[in-house]
Design an enzyme around this catalytic site. Structure first.
Site, mmCIF file in Angstrom:
data_model
loop_
_atom_site.group_PDB
_atom_site.id
_atom_site.type_symbol
_atom_site.label_atom_id
_atom_site.label_comp_id
_atom_site.label_asym_id
_atom_site.label_seq_id
_atom_site.Cartn_x
_atom_site.Cartn_y
_atom_site.Cartn_z
ATOM 1 N N ASP A 110 30.916 44.397 72.272
ATOM 2 C CA ASP A 110 30.893 44.148 70.768
ATOM 3 C C ASP A 110 32.001 43.085 70.012
ATOM 4 O OD1 ASP A 110 28.654 46.086 70.022
ATOM 5 O OD2 ASP A 110 29.954 47.524 71.376
ATOM 6 N N ASP A 112 19.767 47.037 70.911
ATOM 7 C CA ASP A 112 21.177 46.628 70.803
ATOM 8 C C ASP A 112 21.275 45.484 71.773
ATOM 9 O OD1 ASP A 112 24.034 46.159 71.311
ATOM 10 O OD2 ASP A 112 24.562 47.901 69.966
ATOM 11 N N TRP A 158 22.243 57.684 68.796
ATOM 12 C CA TRP A 158 22.436 57.129 70.195
ATOM 13 C C TRP A 158 23.264 58.000 70.889
ATOM 14 C CZ3 TRP A 158 27.788 55.781 71.196
ATOM 15 C CH2 TRP A 158 27.754 55.502 72.452
ATOM 16 N N ASP A 190 26.445 45.543 64.815
ATOM 17 C CA ASP A 190 27.262 46.556 65.384
ATOM 18 C C ASP A 190 28.367 45.953 66.227
ATOM 19 O OD1 ASP A 190 28.127 48.818 66.620
ATOM 20 O OD2 ASP A 190 26.385 49.209 67.818
ATOM 21 N N HIS A 226 20.332 46.114 66.525
ATOM 22 C CA HIS A 226 21.821 46.098 66.298
ATOM 23 C C HIS A 226 22.191 44.842 66.954
ATOM 24 C CE1 HIS A 226 23.403 50.656 66.253
ATOM 25 N NE2 HIS A 226 22.728 50.274 65.045
ATOM 26 N N HIS A 284 23.227 46.001 75.083
ATOM 27 C CA HIS A 284 22.691 47.286 75.814
ATOM 28 C C HIS A 284 21.815 46.895 77.048
ATOM 29 C CE1 HIS A 284 24.167 50.357 72.670
ATOM 30 N NE2 HIS A 284 25.078 49.362 72.745
ATOM 31 N N LYS A 331 20.528 52.277 76.194
ATOM 32 C CA LYS A 331 21.721 51.571 76.688
ATOM 33 C C LYS A 331 21.617 51.794 78.176
ATOM 34 C CE LYS A 331 26.667 51.283 76.036
ATOM 35 N NZ LYS A 331 27.632 51.849 75.132
ATOM 36 N N GLU A 388 18.265 54.491 70.009
ATOM 37 C CA GLU A 388 18.869 53.286 70.664
ATOM 38 C C GLU A 388 19.469 53.567 71.999
ATOM 39 O OE1 GLU A 388 22.669 52.359 68.788
ATOM 40 O OE2 GLU A 388 23.048 50.411 70.084
ATOM 41 N N ASP A 393 29.149 45.238 77.145
ATOM 42 C CA ASP A 393 28.820 45.510 75.780
ATOM 43 C C ASP A 393 30.205 45.501 74.802
ATOM 44 O OD1 ASP A 393 27.448 46.765 73.531
ATOM 45 O OD2 ASP A 393 27.745 48.699 74.383
HETATM 46 C C1 RNT Z 1 27.124 52.160 71.142
HETATM 47 C C2 RNT Z 1 26.007 51.756 70.266
HETATM 48 C C3 RNT Z 1 26.137 52.595 69.005
HETATM 49 C C4 RNT Z 1 27.678 52.304 68.564
HETATM 50 C C5 RNT Z 1 27.879 52.775 67.192
HETATM 51 C C6 RNT Z 1 29.233 53.135 66.765
HETATM 52 O O1 RNT Z 1 27.179 51.419 72.263
HETATM 53 O O2 RNT Z 1 25.966 50.497 70.447
HETATM 54 O O3 RNT Z 1 25.319 52.152 68.342
HETATM 55 O O4 RNT Z 1 28.214 51.198 68.739
HETATM 56 O O5 RNT Z 1 26.940 53.630 66.845
HETATM 57 ZN ZN ZN Z 2 24.695 49.716 68.760
#
Ligand code: RNT
Ligand code: ZN
Length: 410
Positions: free
Chosen positions: A290, A253, A179, A320, A280, A256, A222, A220, A288
């Site tokens: 998290d 993810d 990523w 994640d 993820h 994303h 985004k 990955e 995003d």
């Molecule tokens: C970032 C991505 C990525 C990170 C990690 C730390 O938006 O989601 O996967 O969160 O690699």
């Molecule tokens: Zn991620």
């Protein structure tokens, strides 16, 4: 209600709870190491960059490999089921001289391999394309500066070797996820150039020979990052097309995408066109962000898609998220248990019956049954699973004890 009663109730719905518990036990979840130290890592401890952010100041963050390993042990002792550990390149452990990310070697991860082997656990890996002085103008693999681009290509190549080492040592295939944060805050004049350079860089990294039965490279995508709102090089279209052409694995993810786009709805399409896919699992709140994964609707829906499409051995499931505002160990356990609860919830659906109702266009019955399943005695089956696994249902008291004895003394 006891487990026996719950089992009978589910049996009436056409569901075998014992079988669900048995299946759940063996589903590996790749636990992200970065919840323990707010994505800081050990190689250079630069401020977190790349458009991602941890917020909060809860005491007790892990500051050394030893502390992080101790915290992972504590957290994992309260997570049931099969686990893998997911590392980032920034978690390299240098005994003696530090090297740049372009020069990382397996030996810098020897302690992690030892840690994983002692716990009978596989390892996953991620090159770290952020929080580093060689990220120039928010660009890495797509940089127009050939020096910068080459540095990060070399990092990617070095990581492939490390991923292969992880797989050989642990005997478990390693998922290596790429990523990059690359993008622009404001409207770019050239959208093609950075993507063309990213493509070329990926080609160069993947030209490194590696054993495809041992390492699964994932990519990955985004939609945007903080400070990178207008343009993201590794967009969904780019990453899907690239993965497809290069024969690597796409990674989604669920933080994303645009807020009304659901990863749960994307899984089936990707399953039709890919042997393996990767996830993820996170919890985006308006962006995003998290947040810690909860046992919420989208997590359940994602897990339903994996289970009812018979794809448990085709989907690499990883977590994640990073919350620094609450006890980090508890955050870890809550998130991983939430994914496992969602998987169990999915395993407790009479999926054949539900599909049949849909195909017969019995949509009234389908709605009623789906609603009924929401209040079926799921909690009793989960409790039985924890008991089988010899994991206490209450993890908070142990976490609080650890906080008092260990975290608050840091
Ligand atoms: C970032 C991505 C990525 C990170 C990690 C730390 O938006 O989601 O996967 O969160 O690699
Ligand atoms: Zn991620």
């Amino acid at each position: 209600m006891s487990y026996i009663e719950a089992k009978e109730k589910y049996a009436k719905l056409g569901v075998d709870t014992d079988k669900a518990i048995e299946t759940l036990k063996n589903i590996p979840i790749s636990v992200h190491c970065w919840q323990g130290d707010d994505v800081t890592g050990f190689d250079n401890r630069e401020a977190l960059s790349g458009g991602i952010q941890t917020t909060g100041n809860y005491p007790g963050k892990a500051r050394t490999p030893e502390e992080l390993m101790a915290d992972i042990d504590k957290a994992m002792s309260l997570m049931p089921g099969k686990k893998k550990l997911n590392l980032h390149a920034s978690y390299a452990i240098f005994d003696g001289e530090a090297v740049g990310r372009d020069k990382l070697e397996p030996k810098h991860f020897k302690k992690w391999v030892q840690f994983a082997k002692e716990r009978n656990m596989g390892l996953d890996f991620n090159p770290t394309f952020f929080s580093h002085p060689m990220v120039k103008d928010n660009l890495t693999l797509s940089s127009p500066d050939e020096n910068v681009r080459q540095y990060w290509v070399n990092h990617g190549k070095a990581c492939l070797k490390i991923a292969e080492y992880f797989a050989s040592e642990t005997g478990v295939p390693c998922v290596m996820n790429i990523w990059i944060p690359d993008g622009y805050k404001d409207i770019p004049a050239d959208r093609l150039g950075p993507r063309a350079r990213f493509k070329k860089s990926l080609d160069e990294i993947l030209a490194t020979p590696y054993d495809k039965s041992k390492v699964y490279v994932t990519l990955e995508s985004k939609v945007f990052g903080i400070g990178l709102e207008s343009y993201t090089v590794g967009s969904a279209e780019f990453c899907l097309s690239y993965s497809d052409r290069a024969g690597i694995t796409p990674l989604m993810d669920n933080g994303h995408y645009h807020p009304t786009e659901m990863v749960s709805d994307k899984i089936s399409s990707l399953l039709l066109f890919n042997e393996k896919i990767a996830l993820h699992i996170t919890r985006p709140v308006r962006w995003d962000s998290d947040h810690v994964v909860l046992f919420d609707d989208e997590t359940k829906e994602i897990c339903k898609e994996i289970v009812r499409n018979d794809a448990l051995d085709r989907v690499f499931i990883a977590t994640d998220y990073f919350d620094a505002s609450i006890n980090r160990i508890s955050a870890w356990i809550t998130g991983i248990r939430s994914v496992q609860k969602a998987l169990l919830f999915a395993l407790l659906q009479p999926n054949d019956r539900l599909r049949e109702l849909q195909n017969n266009n019995e949509l009234t019955e389908l709605m009623v049954l789906q609603e009924e399943l929401k209040t079926a005695p799921f909690g009793d089956v989960w409790a039985e699973y924890l008991e089988n696994e010899k994991i206490p249902a209450d993890y908070l008291s142990e976490v609080k004890e650890y906080e008092k004895e260990v975290l608050l003394k840091r």
